[in-house]
Design an enzyme around this catalytic site. Sequence first.
Site, mmCIF file in Angstrom:
data_model
loop_
_atom_site.group_PDB
_atom_site.id
_atom_site.type_symbol
_atom_site.label_atom_id
_atom_site.label_comp_id
_atom_site.label_asym_id
_atom_site.label_seq_id
_atom_site.Cartn_x
_atom_site.Cartn_y
_atom_site.Cartn_z
ATOM 1 N N GLU A 1 -33.309 34.781 -5.165
ATOM 2 C CA GLU A 1 -33.916 35.945 -5.352
ATOM 3 C C GLU A 1 -33.042 37.121 -5.305
ATOM 4 O OE1 GLU A 1 -36.807 37.506 -2.538
ATOM 5 O OE2 GLU A 1 -36.911 35.592 -1.942
ATOM 6 N N PHE A 2 -33.447 38.179 -5.976
ATOM 7 C CA PHE A 2 -32.292 39.323 -5.945
ATOM 8 C C PHE A 2 -32.734 40.492 -4.563
ATOM 9 C CE2 PHE A 2 -32.522 38.931 -10.674
ATOM 10 C CZ PHE A 2 -31.014 38.530 -10.650
#
Length: 238
Positions: free
Chosen positions: A129-130
Amino acid sequence: MNKKHVVIILVIVAGIAAILFYTGYLRFSYPSLEEYPIQGIDISHHQGNIDWEKLAQENMAFVFIKATEGGDYTDPKFVGNWENAHQQDIEVGAYHFYRLCKSGAEQASHFIATVPYNSNNLPPVVDLEFGGNCETDQSPEQLIREIDMFLTSVEDHYHKKPIIYATQEFYDEYLQDQFSENPIWIRGIFGKPSLIDRRPWTFWQFANRGHLSGVDTYVDINVFNGSENDFNKLVKEN
C-alpha cells in the site's frame, strides 16, 4: 416546518452520521454470515494488549498478525500476539508491511528470520500500500521484480503461496494482471471490492474501525471468500 429548520435538521443528521462512521459504529459494508461465514481480523501493536479469551468469544475464524516491516523493523507485539493466538481455536498467519524503498530480498530475509515455520499456519502475507510508505524511484517494472523476489523467497521457505494484501489504489496502479497465482486480499471499506482485471479476491477487509470484545482499540475485520472446505485447503496447502 420551514426551509431553515429542514436545513438545520439535515446538518445535525449528517454530523451524527459522520461521527458514527468515524467511530466505527456505522459502516458502508455489512457482509452477511450467510454469504461469508468465515470472518477474521488483522492486528498489530496498535491494538495494544489483547484479551484473547474475550476475543475468542467473537467467533473469529482467523487472525493475521503483523510481524515485520521493511528490512529491520519487528512489531513489538508480534511474539506475544503470535503465542497467544496459537493458544486459541483460531487459524493464525503473519504479515509483512512492504517498504517500497527497500529490496525484496532484504525484506524477505527479515520476515523469514522473524516468523517461525509451521505448516499448519495460514500462508504468509505481504502488505502492499501507499499509506505510511517511503518513496521510491524504481520503475513499475523494477518494483514488480523486487516484490516478486520477496514472494519467491518467502514461498520457498514456507512452502505456501504468499497472500497479497493491497489497497485498491495500489492494486490498480501496480498489481493488475500480476502474480496471478497468489491469493488476493483487498481493502474495500466503502463497499464490496471489484478488481480492475476482474480477478477474484480471496479475502476482503471491509472494516478498519471494528469493535470486538477483548480489543480496546479499533480493529480491522475481514471475510474469506469461499467455503469452509476452501478455507481449510488454503491453510493446509503446502
